[in-house]
Design a protein around this motif. Structure first.
Motif, PDB file in Angstrom:
ATOM      1  N   GLY A 116      16.761 -12.770   2.426  1.00 26.62           N
ATOM      2  CA  GLY A 116      15.358 -12.735   2.841  1.00 26.62           C
ATOM      3  C   GLY A 116      15.216 -12.485   4.335  1.00 26.62           C
ATOM      4  O   GLY A 116      14.345 -11.731   4.780  1.00 26.62           O
TER       5      GLY A 116
ATOM      6  N   GLN B  25      15.945  -8.892   5.209  1.00 28.05           N
ATOM      7  CA  GLN B  25      14.812  -8.029   4.872  1.00 28.05           C
ATOM      8  C   GLN B  25      13.738  -8.130   5.956  1.00 28.05           C
ATOM      9  O   GLN B  25      13.152  -7.130   6.375  1.00 28.05           O
ATOM     10  CB  GLN B  25      14.262  -8.456   3.499  1.00 28.05           C
ATOM     11  N   ARG B  26      13.507  -9.353   6.468  1.00 25.12           N
ATOM     12  CA  ARG B  26      12.522  -9.536   7.541  1.00 25.12           C
ATOM     13  C   ARG B  26      12.968  -8.831   8.817  1.00 25.12           C
ATOM     14  O   ARG B  26      12.158  -8.229   9.519  1.00 25.12           O
ATOM     15  CB  ARG B  26      12.356 -11.026   7.852  1.00 25.12           C
TER      16      ARG B  26
ATOM     17  N   THR C   9      11.361  -5.490  -2.554  1.00 27.16           N
ATOM     18  CA  THR C   9      11.466  -6.906  -2.926  1.00 27.16           C
ATOM     19  C   THR C   9      12.260  -7.117  -4.217  1.00 27.16           C
ATOM     20  O   THR C   9      12.412  -8.244  -4.664  1.00 27.16           O
ATOM     21  CB  THR C   9      10.051  -7.508  -3.104  1.00 27.16           C
TER      22      THR C   9
ATOM     23  N   LEU D 234      15.074  -9.664  -4.202  1.00 35.08           N
ATOM     24  CA  LEU D 234      14.778 -10.980  -3.622  1.00 35.08           C
ATOM     25  C   LEU D 234      14.278 -11.955  -4.685  1.00 35.08           C
ATOM     26  O   LEU D 234      13.678 -11.540  -5.684  1.00 35.08           O
ATOM     27  CB  LEU D 234      13.702 -10.838  -2.540  1.00 35.08           C
TER      28      LEU D 234
ATOM     29  N   ILE E  71      10.792 -15.651  -1.935  1.00 33.22           N
ATOM     30  CA  ILE E  71      10.963 -14.757  -0.780  1.00 33.22           C
ATOM     31  C   ILE E  71      10.165 -13.464  -1.004  1.00 33.22           C
ATOM     32  O   ILE E  71       9.559 -12.919  -0.077  1.00 33.22           O
ATOM     33  CB  ILE E  71      12.465 -14.398  -0.568  1.00 33.22           C
ATOM     34  N   GLN E  72      10.141 -13.010  -2.259  1.00 30.13           N
ATOM     35  CA  GLN E  72       9.387 -11.798  -2.596  1.00 30.13           C
ATOM     36  C   GLN E  72       7.920 -11.963  -2.180  1.00 30.13           C
ATOM     37  O   GLN E  72       7.337 -11.096  -1.537  1.00 30.13           O
ATOM     38  CB  GLN E  72       9.487 -11.569  -4.099  1.00 30.13           C
TER      39      GLN E  72
ATOM     40  N   GLN F  40       6.708 -14.021   0.027  1.00 28.51           N
ATOM     41  CA  GLN F  40       6.598 -14.069   1.498  1.00 28.51           C
ATOM     42  C   GLN F  40       6.603 -12.660   2.087  1.00 28.51           C
ATOM     43  O   GLN F  40       5.820 -12.345   2.975  1.00 28.51           O
ATOM     44  CB  GLN F  40       7.771 -14.858   2.083  1.00 28.51           C
ATOM     45  N   VAL F  41       7.510 -11.807   1.570  1.00 22.04           N
ATOM     46  CA  VAL F  41       7.601 -10.440   2.116  1.00 22.04           C
ATOM     47  C   VAL F  41       6.314  -9.654   1.807  1.00 22.04           C
ATOM     48  O   VAL F  41       5.786  -8.929   2.666  1.00 22.04           O
ATOM     49  CB  VAL F  41       8.857  -9.703   1.572  1.00 22.04           C
TER      50      VAL F  41
END
Ligand code: SF4
Length: 331
Positions: free
Chosen positions: A160, A163-164, A184, A187, A191-192, A194-195
């Motif tokens: 995660g 990815q950020r 996503t 993930l 976390i998905q 959140q993204v």
């Protein structure tokens, strides 16, 4: 609205050569992405979603090429640019977020080095200012202790966080268009979410357009403003999220919707689309969806003529011979 367009894809057609034969993989695809908008391109694997993004980024494999159409990004037709000039557009004007962050991040270099190089290249600032911007963007994507993160390598971060970092790196160049290809999928659900929330916030914050590629309609319902549905390299439907989810008109889109499980129901309620997805080399006369379409028998044209897109209501386009008829699949 016209001036709001960041990306305008017009009549895009592309082909792959396989064993000295040309096979069309995209046919006459048109859509646009506006500022402060997320356009989702959806469809099963092989429908042409990723090939579309590779055409836009000019990253098609050696045996692939654009055979027609235009890709206008901020007034420039990318199909006319040399390889050298397109490199200047990547990063600066358009950033790409991949499913696997390691596609874009180098495991041998620190996060800070990679971010600063990107920022210096695209924003023409010195090392100190690049570091300040890198910290600012890591904060924007919700990363705590950004100064210490800059000293870390990618293997020290969770999926995660990587990815950020990739999103922060792409955004730090301040692109007008962000292309996210299944970002996503790898993930976990928390976390998905959140993204997706992050992309939604950043879109507004940066006044950028997002082109989001996914096969996951759950994700689409959370992030899309408008949706383009592709099938076997053709655009079969386009509309706002409301139009596509509440009033899908193309039998393929209707099939996709029925194939999504209803999490509120205790019953097994998935209806898979019958038949199999056509192979790139398969020749199908008429509508490419006809071998799988439950309505194909109700119109002679289905197996003889490829349907053109028609506007069934404002901003809602459907490429189906029955789209404007009384016996429309959604009646
Ligand atoms: Fe089905 Fe015919 Fe419409 Fe194609 S054109 S989706 S075969 S009804």
């Amino acid at each position: 609205m016209e001036n709001d367009k960041v990306l305008d894809v017009k009549n895009l057609t592309a082909a792959f050569s396989i064993r000295k034969k040309e096979y069309e993989v995209l046919h006459d695809i048109s859509f646009s992405v506006r500022r402060n908008e997320t356009l989702c391109v959806v469809g099963e694997s092989g429908c042409g979603k990723s090939v579309t993004t590779l055409c836009i980024m000019q990253l098609l494999p050696k045996n692939g090429h654009i055979t027609g159409g235009e890709i206008i990004l901020d007034g420039t037709d990318l199909t006319k640019l040399s390889k050298k000039d397109i490199v200047k557009f990547r990063g600066k004007k358009m950033g790409m977020i991949f499913q696997e962050p390691m596609t874009a991040l180098n495991p041998l270099l620190t996060i800070g080095f990679q971010m600063k190089e990107m920022i210096k290249l695209h924003r023409g600032v010195d090392n100190k200012e690049a570091e300040r911007i890198a910290v600012e963007y890591l904060k924007k994507v919700g990363i705590a202790n950004p100064e210490s993160r800059l000293k870390q390598y990618t293997f020290e971060l969770s999926g995660g966080l990587r990815q950020r970092v990739m999103i922060a790196m792409m955004l730090s160049a301040r692109p007008d268009l962000l292309i996210a290809d299944e970002p996503t999928t790898a993930l976990d659900v928390t976390i998905q979410r959140q993204v997706l929330n992050l992309l939604n916030d950043l879109k507004k914050d940066m006044n950028a357009g997002i082109l989001f590629i996914t096969h996951d309609l759950g994700v689409v319902s959370e992030i899309a403003d408008r949706i383009v549905v592709l099938y076997a390299g053709r655009k079969v439907e386009e509309g706002t999220t409301e139009q596509i989810f509440n009033d899908p008109r193309h039998p393929y889109t209707i099939g996709l919707m029925k194939a999504v499980p209803d999490v509120d129901s205790d019953e097994y309620n998935i209806e898979p689309i019958p038949g199999t997805f056509p192979n790139i080399t398969e020749e199908i006369p008429g509508c490419r969806f006809s071998p799988r379409c439950p309505y194909a028998g109700s119109c002679k044209l289905c197996t003889t003529e490829a349907p053109e897109g028609v506007e069934v209501e404002e901003g809602h386009f459907v490429a189906c011979h029955l789209a404007l008829r009384k016996e429309s699949p959604n009646e």
